[in-house]
Design a protein around this motif. Structure first.
Motif: not given
Length: 123
Positions: A57-71
């Motif tokens: 997983s690569e996150y591009y928005l700091e605001s979604v870290k800890g809230r959004f996950t992809a699987s």
């Protein structure tokens, strides 16, 4: 014919959760990167998170870290976006897009797109 079909968007209250689906048709997505983007009215489309062909997983928005996950579910040929603790600023049309193996971080780096699903976070 390659198709990506998003589903799962709806109206949800702040603090709620949603799970979006991105189903692949016409190809096996196992080694493909799937990027989740969103576009709010009057704003540019932005990448939120990407699941690479190796399921990193690569996150591009700091605001979604800890809230959004992809699987990824390889049997169902589907990638999911689990969204928790939703905020009004998460309101947007959410799109999935794909390219082979590596995440891009940019709209132009993806080859095929779905039509999007609307997520509205509001009381």
């Amino acid at each position: 014919q390659v198709q990506l079909v998003e589903s799962g968007g709806e109206l949800v209250q702040p603090g709620g959760s949603l799970r979006l689906s991105c189903a692949a048709r016409g190809f096996i997505m196992n080694e493909y990167a799937i990027g989740w983007f969103r576009q709010a009215p009057g704003k540019e489309r932005e990448e939120v998170i990407c699941l690479s062909g190796t399921d990193r997983s690569e996150y591009y928005l700091e605001s979604v870290k800890g809230r959004f996950t992809a699987s990824r579910d390889k049997v169902k040929n589907t990638v999911y976006l689990q969204m928790n603790s939703l905020r009004p600023e998460d309101t947007a049309v959410y799109y999935c897009a794909t390219t082979y193996m590596f995440c891009s971080g940019d709209v132009q780096g993806y080859d095929f797109w779905g039509l999007g699903t609307q997520v509205t976070v509001s009381t």
